[in-house]
Design an enzyme around this catalytic site. Structure first.
Site, PDB file in Angstrom:
ATOM      1  CB  THR A 123      -0.898  -0.005   1.259  1.00 38.07           C
ATOM      2  OG1 THR A 123      -1.614  -1.238   1.290  1.00 38.07           O
ATOM      3  CG2 THR A 123      -1.864   1.156   1.241  1.00 38.07           C
ATOM      4  NE  ARG A 156      -9.232  -3.595  -4.302  1.00 40.15           N
ATOM      5  CZ  ARG A 156     -10.494  -3.410  -4.658  1.00 40.15           C
ATOM      6  NH1 ARG A 156     -11.193  -2.442  -4.114  1.00 40.15           N
ATOM      7  NH2 ARG A 156     -11.059  -4.193  -5.559  1.00 40.15           N
ATOM      8  CE  LYS A 207      -4.810  -1.506   0.687  1.00 37.84           C
ATOM      9  NZ  LYS A 207      -5.520  -2.631   1.263  1.00 37.84           N
ATOM     10  NE  ARG A 248     -33.070   6.943   2.245  1.00 41.22           N
ATOM     11  CZ  ARG A 248     -34.304   6.530   2.058  1.00 41.22           C
ATOM     12  NH1 ARG A 248     -34.645   5.928   0.934  1.00 41.22           N
ATOM     13  NH2 ARG A 248     -35.216   6.709   2.987  1.00 41.22           N
ATOM     14  CB  CYS A 261      -4.087  -2.103   6.846  1.00 39.95           C
ATOM     15  SG  CYS A 261      -2.989  -3.335   6.152  1.00 39.95           S
ATOM     16  CE  LYS A 264       0.428   0.517   6.554  1.00 40.11           C
ATOM     17  NZ  LYS A 264       0.599   0.392   5.120  1.00 40.11           N
TER      18      LYS A 264
HETATM   19  N1  LIG Z   1      -1.488  -7.229   6.368  1.00 46.49           N
HETATM   20  C1  LIG Z   1      -2.519  -6.992   5.595  1.00 46.49           C
HETATM   21  O1  LIG Z   1      -3.607  -7.510   5.843  1.00 46.49           O
HETATM   22  C2  LIG Z   1      -2.394  -6.099   4.374  1.00 46.49           C
HETATM   23  C3  LIG Z   1      -3.468  -6.055   3.491  1.00 46.49           C
HETATM   24  C4  LIG Z   1      -3.360  -5.285   2.351  1.00 46.49           C
HETATM   25  C5  LIG Z   1      -2.201  -4.554   2.114  1.00 46.49           C
HETATM   26  N2  LIG Z   1      -1.162  -4.587   3.004  1.00 46.49           N
HETATM   27  C6  LIG Z   1       0.043  -3.837   2.682  1.00 46.49           C
HETATM   28  O2  LIG Z   1       1.000  -4.775   2.190  1.00 46.49           O
HETATM   29  C7  LIG Z   1       2.314  -4.370   2.575  1.00 46.49           C
HETATM   30  C8  LIG Z   1       2.983  -5.474   3.366  1.00 46.49           C
HETATM   31  O3  LIG Z   1       2.236  -5.662   4.547  1.00 46.49           O
HETATM   32  P1  LIG Z   1       2.486  -6.932   5.481  1.00 46.49           P
HETATM   33  O4  LIG Z   1       1.424  -6.904   6.509  1.00 46.49           O
HETATM   34  O5  LIG Z   1       2.637  -8.166   4.643  1.00 46.49           O
HETATM   35  O6  LIG Z   1       3.898  -6.540   6.122  1.00 46.49           O
HETATM   36  P2  LIG Z   1       4.855  -7.472   6.965  1.00 46.49           P
HETATM   37  O7  LIG Z   1       5.572  -6.591   7.895  1.00 46.49           O
HETATM   38  O8  LIG Z   1       4.068  -8.640   7.498  1.00 46.49           O
HETATM   39  O9  LIG Z   1       5.854  -8.040   5.881  1.00 46.49           O
HETATM   40  C9  LIG Z   1       6.967  -7.382   5.393  1.00 46.49           C
HETATM   41  C10 LIG Z   1       8.072  -8.402   5.254  1.00 46.49           C
HETATM   42  O10 LIG Z   1       9.160  -7.775   4.600  1.00 46.49           O
HETATM   43  C11 LIG Z   1      10.369  -8.185   5.211  1.00 46.49           C
HETATM   44  N3  LIG Z   1      11.390  -7.179   4.912  1.00 46.49           N
HETATM   45  C12 LIG Z   1      11.583  -5.979   5.481  1.00 46.49           C
HETATM   46  N4  LIG Z   1      12.575  -5.320   4.878  1.00 46.49           N
HETATM   47  C13 LIG Z   1      13.033  -6.134   3.893  1.00 46.49           C
HETATM   48  C14 LIG Z   1      14.042  -6.012   2.904  1.00 46.49           C
HETATM   49  N5  LIG Z   1      14.786  -4.910   2.801  1.00 46.49           N
HETATM   50  N6  LIG Z   1      14.216  -7.030   2.040  1.00 46.49           N
HETATM   51  C15 LIG Z   1      13.458  -8.141   2.120  1.00 46.49           C
HETATM   52  N7  LIG Z   1      12.485  -8.318   3.028  1.00 46.49           N
HETATM   53  C16 LIG Z   1      12.283  -7.323   3.915  1.00 46.49           C
HETATM   54  C17 LIG Z   1      10.025  -8.343   6.671  1.00 46.49           C
HETATM   55  O11 LIG Z   1      10.930  -9.212   7.335  1.00 46.49           O
HETATM   56  C18 LIG Z   1       8.595  -8.920   6.590  1.00 46.49           C
HETATM   57  O12 LIG Z   1       8.587 -10.342   6.593  1.00 46.49           O
HETATM   58  C19 LIG Z   1       2.153  -3.056   3.341  1.00 46.49           C
HETATM   59  O13 LIG Z   1       2.264  -1.992   2.445  1.00 46.49           O
HETATM   60  C20 LIG Z   1       0.732  -3.146   3.849  1.00 46.49           C
HETATM   61  O14 LIG Z   1       0.173  -1.872   4.099  1.00 46.49           O
HETATM   62  C21 LIG Z   1      -1.245  -5.367   4.119  1.00 46.49           C
END
Ligand SMILES: NC(=O)c1ccc[n+]([C@@H]2O[C@H](COP(=O)([O-])OP(=O)(O)OC[C@H]3O[C@@H](n4cnc5c(N)ncnc54)[C@H](O)[C@@H]3O)[C@@H](O)[C@H]2O)c1
Length: 424
Positions: A123, A156, A207, A248, A261, A264
């Site tokens: 996101t 999403r 999004k 409605r 999510c 932030k």
């Molecule tokens: N969690 C949800 O339900 C959800 C839903 C929709 C969208 N999102 C969006 O998706 C994105 C990811 O969210 P998430 O909840 O999966 O995050 P998360 O923190 O669970 O996953 C991020 C992963 O990236 C790894 N990481 C960090 N820095 C790194 C690097 N330099 N190289 C390689 N790996 C690295 C971390 O160890 C972690 O496992 C965010 O932008 C979030 O807003 C999340």
């Protein structure tokens, strides 16, 4: 290096189910993360967190040898399609933090070649996809949309519904140039859900506003809950009056609205808002719920100093093991600042917690902080009546027990349950 079909950078709550899903559709996938424990778990074929259906799918792709892992971001260049699913937190400056994305891009820069597609699944704030395209053009001179392809294809899906929704939820693809959109659209077609092509900024806005809508939608019943307390009214009765046979739309139910999510993503709009403060106010309402519950307990029980308070559920919503940015933690902190003796029980989280019996026995108040199925229904309330006694205060903003009282004593709730909750 052996080529693979897709590389997924960031095997978190979004990236790992996505990597597994690509592999489960027959693609060879390389998952990349810097967390050694997470990589070891995936390598061993064990899901590191709960997501319904994920373990079965991981078993299949593990047996088929279609999901490899690495801790080197540059290895992603083995794949023509590189999907970035890194975290995008918000700074306290009300500004997106794209540190992880920039770091991954820097690691990749020297390894990118013609034909690569970079997909931003994280996101992101409006303009970030164009920034990434500009960054690659500036530092490597690529013509985006001709030599390499860049698109935003936002995730999403709600946590807990990944494998249910990956094949049905329309997949928005905002490509930098037509060819980027086509290329990334054809990658995601493998899941069978409709592909909706648009511009990068429209994909970004769609999004974040999906989540802003949910955040604001929950702030309204939360504010109403506080107003009802002020006026001596019952929020569940008022919601029933609003919603009954009204054609409605309808108002949602109150609760502790948090999570990584929703807490932030609004900031990605607020950072350059046309109505500065409006979404901050939404956030303030949701963030006030723990304090509202603590103050409500104090009004009924007096000082909480030395009182035993059971908190049921530590996660940001029901039926998940995800504690990130959960308001249950904020509630616990606030209760502890009142010098209450807090005992937490959550059967779903990895953090160690007390048993249900330990938490509830002799408690002056029992708060349902996360609406897990384990805390639902009159039978659970009956057990609380046995363990805590009739004078215990039940705090249930989610209406988990179905007694339609945010604050109610066990005796009252028992009387209202038509004998379903027999007192000891
Ligand atoms: N969690 C949800 O339900 C959800 C839903 C929709 C969208 N999102 C969006 O998706 C994105 C990811 O969210 P998430 O909840 O999966 O995050 P998360 O923190 O669970 O996953 C991020 C992963 O990236 C790894 N990481 C960090 N820095 C790194 C690097 N330099 N190289 C390689 N790996 C690295 C971390 O160890 C972690 O496992 C965010 O932008 C979030 O807003 C999340």
């Amino acid at each position: 290096m052996t080529p693979v079909d897709v590389a997924v950078i960031g095997l978190g709550r979004v990236g790992l189910p996505l990597a597994i899903s690509f592999a489960d559709r027959g693609l060879s996938v390389l998952g990349i993360d810097i967390d050694g424990d997470r990589l070891a778990s995936v390598r061993d074929g064990v899901m590191p967190f709960a997501e319904p259906g994920a373990q079965d799918a991981l078993d299949r792709v593990h047996a088929a040898g279609r999901l490899a892992v690495s801790d080197v971001v540059a290895d992603a260049a083995r794949a023509e399609n590189i999907v970035i699913t890194l975290g995008t937190p918000s700074f306290s400056h009300i500004e997106i933090d794209i540190t992880d994305i920039r770091s991954a891009l820097d690691d990749l820069l020297g390894h990118l070649r013609d034909g690569h597609a970079i997909v931003l699944r994280s996101t992101i704030a409006p303009g970030t996809t164009e920034f990434v395209a500009g960054y690659l053009a500036k530092h490597r001179g690529f013509v985006i949309g001709e030599e390499i392809f860049v698109a935003h294809a936002p995730e999403r899906i709600a946590a807990g519904r990944f494998f249910e929704e990956i094949g049905t939820l329309p997949c928005i693809v905002g490509g930098v140039g037509q060819a980027s959109g086509e290329r990334v659209g054809s990658l995601f077609e493998i899941f069978g859900a409709p592909i909706v092509r648009t511009s990068p900024v429209q994909a970004e806005l769609a999004k974040i506003w999906t989540n802003i809508l949910r955040y604001a939608n929950f702030a309204l019943p939360n504010l109403l809950m506080m107003d009802c307390e002020q006026h001596g009214a019952n929020v569940f009765d008022v919601i029933e009056l609003i919603n009954r046979d009204y054609p409605r739309g309808g108002i949602a139910m109150p609760g502790l609205t948090g999570g990584t999510c929703l807490r932030k993503d609004f900031a990605f709009s607020e950072e350059r808002s046309n109505a500065p403060g409006m979404l901050l106010a939404v956030s303030r309402v949701n963030e006030s719920v723990p304090l509202f519950l603590v103050e409500g307990m104090k009004r009924r029980l007096g000082s909480l100093n030395g009182q035993c308070i059971a908190v049921l559920g530590l996660t940001f919503k029901g039926n998940t093991d995800d504690e990130r940015d959960s308001l249950a933690h904020k509630l616990v902190r606030m209760l502890e600042r009142e010098l209450a003796d807090v005992v937490v029980h959550d059967p779903r989280v990895a953090s160690p917690t007390a048993s249900f019996e330990e938490a509830v026995s002799g408690a002056a108040a029992i708060v349902v902080a996360a609406n897990h199925d384990e805390f639902a229904g009159p039978e659970r309330l009956r057990e609380i009546a046995v363990l805590a006694g009739g004078d215990a205060l039940i705090v249930d903003p989610w209406n988990s027990f179905g007694s339609a009282q945010v604050f109610g004593y066990v005796t009252e709730l028992s009387a209202m349950s038509n004998g379903k909750v027999a007192l000891p």
